[in-house]
Design an enzyme around this catalytic site. Structure first.
Site, PDB file in Angstrom:
ATOM      1  CG  ASP A  22      -1.758  -1.017   1.201  1.00 25.97           C
ATOM      2  OD1 ASP A  22      -2.253  -1.592   0.082  1.00 25.97           O
ATOM      3  OD2 ASP A  22      -2.255  -1.572   2.379  1.00 25.97           O
ATOM      4  CB  THR A  38       1.933  -9.779  -7.259  1.00 27.37           C
ATOM      5  OG1 THR A  38       1.754  -8.489  -8.025  1.00 27.37           O
ATOM      6  CG2 THR A  38       3.463 -10.010  -7.071  1.00 27.37           C
TER       7      THR A  38
HETATM    8  C1  LIG Z   1      -1.909  -3.539  -2.523  1.00 26.14           C
HETATM    9  S1  LIG Z   1      -2.092  -4.939  -2.205  1.00 26.14           S
HETATM   10  C2  LIG Z   1      -1.009  -6.034  -3.046  1.00 26.14           C
HETATM   11  C3  LIG Z   1      -1.228  -7.376  -2.791  1.00 26.14           C
HETATM   12  C4  LIG Z   1      -0.329  -8.382  -3.666  1.00 26.14           C
HETATM   13  N1  LIG Z   1       1.074  -8.160  -2.914  1.00 26.14           N
HETATM   14  C5  LIG Z   1      -0.035  -7.969  -5.022  1.00 26.14           C
HETATM   15  O1  LIG Z   1       1.103  -7.565  -5.542  1.00 26.14           O
HETATM   16  O2  LIG Z   1      -0.958  -8.372  -5.685  1.00 26.14           O
HETATM   17  C6  LIG Z   1      -1.590  -5.066  -0.301  1.00 26.14           C
HETATM   18  C7  LIG Z   1      -1.895  -6.035   0.476  1.00 26.14           C
HETATM   19  O3  LIG Z   1      -0.978  -6.145   1.899  1.00 26.14           O
HETATM   20  C8  LIG Z   1      -2.024  -6.246   2.755  1.00 26.14           C
HETATM   21  N2  LIG Z   1      -1.590  -5.778   4.097  1.00 26.14           N
HETATM   22  C9  LIG Z   1      -1.406  -4.152   3.942  1.00 26.14           C
HETATM   23  N3  LIG Z   1      -0.738  -3.789   5.215  1.00 26.14           N
HETATM   24  C10 LIG Z   1      -0.304  -5.015   5.992  1.00 26.14           C
HETATM   25  C11 LIG Z   1       0.182  -5.254   7.014  1.00 26.14           C
HETATM   26  N4  LIG Z   1       0.584  -4.251   7.995  1.00 26.14           N
HETATM   27  N5  LIG Z   1       0.339  -6.467   7.392  1.00 26.14           N
HETATM   28  C12 LIG Z   1      -0.176  -7.646   6.679  1.00 26.14           C
HETATM   29  N6  LIG Z   1      -0.682  -7.450   5.238  1.00 26.14           N
HETATM   30  C13 LIG Z   1      -0.758  -6.181   5.123  1.00 26.14           C
HETATM   31  C14 LIG Z   1      -3.342  -5.811   2.237  1.00 26.14           C
HETATM   32  O4  LIG Z   1      -4.293  -6.422   3.286  1.00 26.14           O
HETATM   33  C15 LIG Z   1      -3.346  -6.298   0.818  1.00 26.14           C
HETATM   34  O5  LIG Z   1      -3.946  -7.348   0.934  1.00 26.14           O
END
Ligand SMILES: C[S@@+](CC[C@H](N)C(=O)[O-])C[C@H]1O[C@@H](n2cnc3c(N)ncnc32)[C@H](O)[C@@H]1O
Length: 208
Positions: A115, A188
């Site tokens: 994010d 991804t």
């Molecule tokens: C923008 S998505 C990207 C997902 C994947 N890595 C991709 O590239 O398709 C970010 C993911 O990170 C997870 N996430 C964000 N902050 C996190 C945290 N502090 N601990 C665990 N998961 C987290 C979110 O729930 C989300 O599923």
């Protein structure tokens, strides 16, 4: 990542042999989970799992752990795991607690399309902020090794500065991963979506 609620998500979570919901119990003992001494790589924010599933299938000599905090997204990921994969686990946790879950036992951390938290007052929430880099020090076995991919220029520039300021050395780097000589990339979900739109994918590999 926005995710519609998955109706039977609890059932999917309850019945998966891949999911670990009490990861603090394994702190310092992850080799027992995999029943071997192979290196352990983790992906923070694993999303729906394409990357971590692909990595574990193509690298059976490495153990992979996908970390994700949102149940609906975890359920989607678990549904995608195609067959028995002994070197893969999915952990439900918030990365803020990472020091309580791993103790000097990780070889590589992957940060894929994290994010971006674009507003300045949110920057400390970025997974490459000093707050998180300090936490990662406690989880690495010997050398710290982080690989990041993103299409977000602001996050990428921030990460380059943050890694360097924290004492990391850049091992590899691309401003357009898909047109670079870096081999063996596994896409991804976000990477597929944004590269289809024509966005270049930024890549950085650092060590400390
Ligand atoms: C923008 S998505 C990207 C997902 C994947 N890595 C991709 O590239 O398709 C970010 C993911 O990170 C997870 N996430 C964000 N902050 C996190 C945290 N502090 N601990 C665990 N998961 C987290 C979110 O729930 C989300 O599923």
């Amino acid at each position: 990542m926005r995710q519609r609620n998955v109706k039977n998500k609890q059932e999917i979570l309850d019945n998966s042999s891949y999911l670990i919901i009490n990861p603090k119990e394994y702190c310092g003992k992850w080799k027992n989970v995999f029943e071997n001494n192979n290196p352990i790589h983790i992906e923070i924010g694993t999303g729906k799992g394409n990357f971590i599933i692909g990595k574990s299938l193509s690298n059976p000599e490495i153990n992979f752990i996908g970390i994700e905090k949102v149940d609906s997204i975890i359920a989607r990921c678990l549904q995608k795991i195609p067959e028995d994969i002994p070197n893969l686990k999915i952990v439900r946790m918030n990365a803020l607690e990472i020091e309580e879950v791993f103790n000097k036992e990780i070889d590589t951390i992957y940060l894929n399309f994290s994010d971006p938290w674009p507003k300045k007052r949110w920057h400390k929430r970025r997974l490459t902020s000093e707050i998180f880099l300090e936490k990662y020090d406690a989880v690495f076995k010997s050398n710290n090794h982080i690989i990041q991919k993103t299409d977000n220029k602001g996050l990428f520039e921030y990460s380059v500065v943050s890694f360097s300021t924290y004492g990391y050395t850049i091992k590899d780097f691309s401003l357009d991963l898909h047109n670079s000589e870096i081999e063996g990339n596994i896409m991804t979900e976000y990477e597929e979506k944004f590269s289809k739109k024509g966005n270049p994918i930024y890549y950085i590999e650092v060590e400390k």
